[in-house]
Design a protein around this motif. Structure first.
Motif, mmCIF file in Angstrom:
data_model
loop_
_atom_site.group_PDB
_atom_site.id
_atom_site.type_symbol
_atom_site.label_atom_id
_atom_site.label_comp_id
_atom_site.label_asym_id
_atom_site.label_seq_id
_atom_site.Cartn_x
_atom_site.Cartn_y
_atom_site.Cartn_z
ATOM 1 N N THR A 25 0.828 -1.206 0.000
ATOM 2 C CA THR A 25 0.000 0.000 0.000
ATOM 3 C C THR A 25 0.861 1.255 0.000
ATOM 4 O O THR A 25 0.570 2.230 -0.704
ATOM 5 N N LEU A 26 1.931 1.236 0.783
ATOM 6 C CA LEU A 26 2.845 2.378 0.820
ATOM 7 C C LEU A 26 3.472 2.616 -0.555
ATOM 8 O O LEU A 26 3.567 3.761 -1.017
ATOM 9 N N ALA A 27 3.880 1.528 -1.218
ATOM 10 C CA ALA A 27 4.445 1.659 -2.565
ATOM 11 C C ALA A 27 3.409 2.243 -3.531
ATOM 12 O O ALA A 27 3.726 3.108 -4.361
ATOM 13 N N PHE A 28 2.172 1.776 -3.406
ATOM 14 C CA PHE A 28 1.091 2.296 -4.254
ATOM 15 C C PHE A 28 0.867 3.780 -4.006
ATOM 16 O O PHE A 28 0.725 4.576 -4.946
ATOM 17 N N LEU A 29 0.835 4.179 -2.729
ATOM 18 C CA LEU A 29 0.583 5.577 -2.390
ATOM 19 C C LEU A 29 1.710 6.480 -2.870
ATOM 20 O O LEU A 29 1.468 7.620 -3.302
ATOM 21 N N ILE A 30 2.943 5.999 -2.799
ATOM 22 C CA ILE A 30 4.077 6.795 -3.294
ATOM 23 C C ILE A 30 3.960 7.005 -4.799
ATOM 24 O O ILE A 30 4.124 8.121 -5.304
ATOM 25 N N LEU A 31 3.658 5.934 -5.526
ATOM 26 C CA LEU A 31 3.495 6.038 -6.974
ATOM 27 C C LEU A 31 2.301 6.919 -7.326
ATOM 28 O O LEU A 31 2.390 7.789 -8.206
ATOM 29 N N TYR A 32 1.207 6.709 -6.625
ATOM 30 C CA TYR A 32 -0.014 7.492 -6.865
ATOM 31 C C TYR A 32 0.216 8.968 -6.543
ATOM 32 O O TYR A 32 -0.167 9.856 -7.318
ATOM 33 N N GLY A 33 0.850 9.242 -5.410
ATOM 34 C CA GLY A 33 1.108 10.624 -5.012
ATOM 35 C C GLY A 33 2.056 11.330 -5.951
ATOM 36 O O GLY A 33 1.898 12.533 -6.226
ATOM 37 N N THR A 34 3.047 10.604 -6.472
ATOM 38 C CA THR A 34 3.984 11.214 -7.422
ATOM 39 C C THR A 34 3.270 11.620 -8.701
ATOM 40 O O THR A 34 3.440 12.737 -9.200
ATOM 41 N N GLY A 35 2.454 10.704 -9.224
ATOM 42 C CA GLY A 35 1.693 11.037 -10.423
ATOM 43 C C GLY A 35 0.730 12.186 -10.180
ATOM 44 O O GLY A 35 0.588 13.093 -11.014
ATOM 45 N N LEU A 36 0.080 12.165 -9.032
ATOM 46 C CA LEU A 36 -0.861 13.233 -8.685
ATOM 47 C C LEU A 36 -0.161 14.580 -8.587
ATOM 48 O O LEU A 36 -0.707 15.605 -9.005
ATOM 49 N N MET A 43 -3.408 22.154 -12.447
ATOM 50 C CA MET A 43 -4.790 22.371 -12.028
ATOM 51 C C MET A 43 -4.969 23.754 -11.421
ATOM 52 O O MET A 43 -4.023 24.371 -10.924
ATOM 53 N N VAL A 44 -6.216 24.210 -11.437
ATOM 54 C CA VAL A 44 -6.570 25.479 -10.815
ATOM 55 C C VAL A 44 -7.167 25.197 -9.451
ATOM 56 O O VAL A 44 -8.214 24.569 -9.351
ATOM 57 N N ASN A 45 -6.510 25.641 -8.381
ATOM 58 C CA ASN A 45 -7.024 25.445 -7.031
ATOM 59 C C ASN A 45 -7.822 26.674 -6.606
ATOM 60 O O ASN A 45 -7.341 27.804 -6.707
ATOM 61 N N THR A 46 -9.034 26.470 -6.165
ATOM 62 C CA THR A 46 -9.891 27.582 -5.788
ATOM 63 C C THR A 46 -10.807 27.164 -4.645
ATOM 64 O O THR A 46 -11.217 26.007 -4.576
ATOM 65 N N PRO A 47 -11.134 28.090 -3.723
ATOM 66 C CA PRO A 47 -12.056 27.747 -2.640
ATOM 67 C C PRO A 47 -13.440 27.357 -3.143
ATOM 68 O O PRO A 47 -14.171 26.647 -2.485
ATOM 69 N N ASN A 48 -13.833 27.873 -4.327
ATOM 70 C CA ASN A 48 -15.151 27.578 -4.887
ATOM 71 C C ASN A 48 -14.975 26.922 -6.249
ATOM 72 O O ASN A 48 -14.871 27.601 -7.263
ATOM 73 N N PRO A 49 -14.904 25.584 -6.306
ATOM 74 C CA PRO A 49 -14.626 24.911 -7.571
ATOM 75 C C PRO A 49 -15.719 25.065 -8.607
ATOM 76 O O PRO A 49 -15.509 24.746 -9.767
ATOM 77 N N ALA A 50 -16.912 25.560 -8.223
ATOM 78 C CA ALA A 50 -17.995 25.755 -9.191
ATOM 79 C C ALA A 50 -18.073 27.198 -9.672
ATOM 80 O O ALA A 50 -19.010 27.584 -10.349
ATOM 81 N N ALA A 51 -17.050 28.004 -9.333
ATOM 82 C CA ALA A 51 -17.107 29.419 -9.672
ATOM 83 C C ALA A 51 -16.962 29.665 -11.161
ATOM 84 O O ALA A 51 -17.515 30.614 -11.709
ATOM 85 N N SER A 52 -16.227 28.836 -11.862
ATOM 86 C CA SER A 52 -16.018 29.022 -13.288
ATOM 87 C C SER A 52 -15.837 27.670 -13.954
ATOM 88 O O SER A 52 -15.614 26.654 -13.289
ATOM 89 N N ALA A 53 -15.898 27.678 -15.291
ATOM 90 C CA ALA A 53 -15.726 26.431 -16.021
ATOM 91 C C ALA A 53 -14.335 25.859 -15.808
ATOM 92 O O ALA A 53 -14.159 24.655 -15.653
ATOM 93 N N ILE A 138 -5.263 13.814 -2.253
ATOM 94 C CA ILE A 138 -6.027 14.700 -3.140
ATOM 95 C C ILE A 138 -6.130 16.097 -2.538
ATOM 96 O O ILE A 138 -5.925 17.115 -3.226
ATOM 97 N N TYR A 139 -6.428 16.175 -1.245
ATOM 98 C CA TYR A 139 -6.549 17.480 -0.591
ATOM 99 C C TYR A 139 -5.198 18.206 -0.561
ATOM 100 O O TYR A 139 -5.124 19.414 -0.791
ATOM 101 N N TRP A 140 -4.143 17.481 -0.291
ATOM 102 C CA TRP A 140 -2.802 18.076 -0.189
ATOM 103 C C TRP A 140 -2.345 18.662 -1.531
ATOM 104 O O TRP A 140 -1.791 19.756 -1.592
ATOM 105 N N GLN A 141 -2.644 17.944 -2.607
ATOM 106 C CA GLN A 141 -2.131 18.370 -3.907
ATOM 107 C C GLN A 141 -3.090 19.298 -4.661
ATOM 108 O O GLN A 141 -2.637 20.096 -5.490
ATOM 109 N N THR A 142 -4.396 19.199 -4.410
ATOM 110 C CA THR A 142 -5.360 19.992 -5.177
ATOM 111 C C THR A 142 -6.199 20.927 -4.316
ATOM 112 O O THR A 142 -6.869 21.812 -4.845
ATOM 113 N N GLY A 143 -6.220 20.710 -3.004
ATOM 114 C CA GLY A 143 -7.037 21.549 -2.128
ATOM 115 C C GLY A 143 -8.498 21.144 -2.105
ATOM 116 O O GLY A 143 -9.323 21.839 -1.498
#
Length: 292
Positions: A25-36, A43-53, A138-143
């Motif tokens: 699982t740790l190996a998977f998370l490292i690979l997954y986190g690196t790709g992420l 990506m565009v990080n915003t407090p309101n993800p529905a604010a714009s297209a 997901i939260y760490w990398q995209t908010g």
């Protein structure tokens, strides 16, 4: 029964089942986190993800990556559930360790329930940590805080319990190898059937394909639980603001066959719970009647 559950939980750690799963699982998370990490840079990080297209599509990208992570994590979770329980009875009969247990003042019902509860506790802890790790990345990398986090977590935890019940029933009658082959085969059939159902729903013209997925879900509802998890996350996404294209976009189409165009109902969830209980009752009945 509770002492047997505790013994089984400790035995899983002693056999390093959880440790091996943790390393993978740790190996998977490292690979997954690196790709992420590399994907999230654009990506565009915003407090309101529905604010714009633009921000809405960025949110959909994050949700898509999360869903794919959950889909792949389900395979690891299924493998752990099957391998942990595949020899619970058959394996101990084969190596002779079960005889020292059945001669003690412990009924076969308590023995089997104890094993089930001990393994279920391990799987619940593992699944919860795995799910929260994916959501945390997901939260760490995209908010983005995953919509419907708590109910989705509950559904993710339910998945391995379905496979655990199937494997516990199999181990009372089949050899360790035969039980493992059967459990993995049923899981593969459920996955393929689920894919066919979603593809049929996207094409909107293949009723037979959809019914095929429904039948495989009745045979083993593990994939149906995953589909309901995806629907829970996507359905709770904030909608577009009415001025952008996202209002008219079906997010499930973006996920393709990994999504939930054909969403399992609440009745299917009740069926899943009943499925676990019935298979566990059948396992107890089968074990009681087995001559050891």
């Amino acid at each position: 029964m509770w002492l047997m559950a505790l013994f089984t939980f400790r035995e899983a750690w002693r056999k390093k089942i959880a440790l091996i799963a943790g390393v993978l699982t740790l190996a998977f998370l490292i690979l997954y986190g690196t790709g992420l990490h590399f994907i999230a840079r654009d990506m565009v990080n915003t407090p309101n993800p529905a604010a714009s297209a633009t921000s809405y599509y960025a949110m959909m990208q994050a949700i898509t990556i999360f869903v794919l992570g959950i889909y792949l994590a389900s395979f690891l979770l299924a493998g752990l559930a099957i391998l942990a329980a595949v020899g619970s009875v058959a394996g101990e009969i084969e190596n002779g360790t079960l005889y020292t247990l059945v001669v003690r003042p412990l009924t076969r019902r308590d023995l089997l329930l104890g094993k089930f509860l001990g393994l279920a506790a391990m799987l619940v802890i593992y699944a919860a940590l795995f799910f929260l790790a994916l959501a945390g990345l997901i939260y760490w990398q995209t908010g983005l805080i995953i919509p419907g986090l708590v109910p989705a977590l509950g559904l993710f935890i339910l998945e391995p319990l379905v496979l655990l019940a199937v494997t516990m029933l199999g181990t009372t009658r089949l050899s360790t190898l035969g039980n493992g082959v059967l459990a993995f085969a049923l899981y593969a059939i459920a996955i393929v059937g689920g894919m066919m159902e979603q593809i049929g729903a996207m094409m909107e013209s293949t009723t037979a394909t959809i019914y095929t997925g429904v039948i495989t879900s009745l045979l083993l509802p593990a994939d149906a639980v995953y589909r309901r998890l995806v629907a829970t996350v996507v359905d709770l996404m904030p909608a577009g603001n009415g001025q952008d294209l996202p209002r008219f976009v079906n997010p499930q189409m973006t996920l393709g066959p990994f999504g939930s165009q054909s969403t399992p109902s609440n009745l299917m969830l009740l069926y899943t719970v009943a499925y676990i209980v019935i298979l566990l009752a059948l396992a107890i009945y089968s074990f009681k009647r087995r001559d050891i």
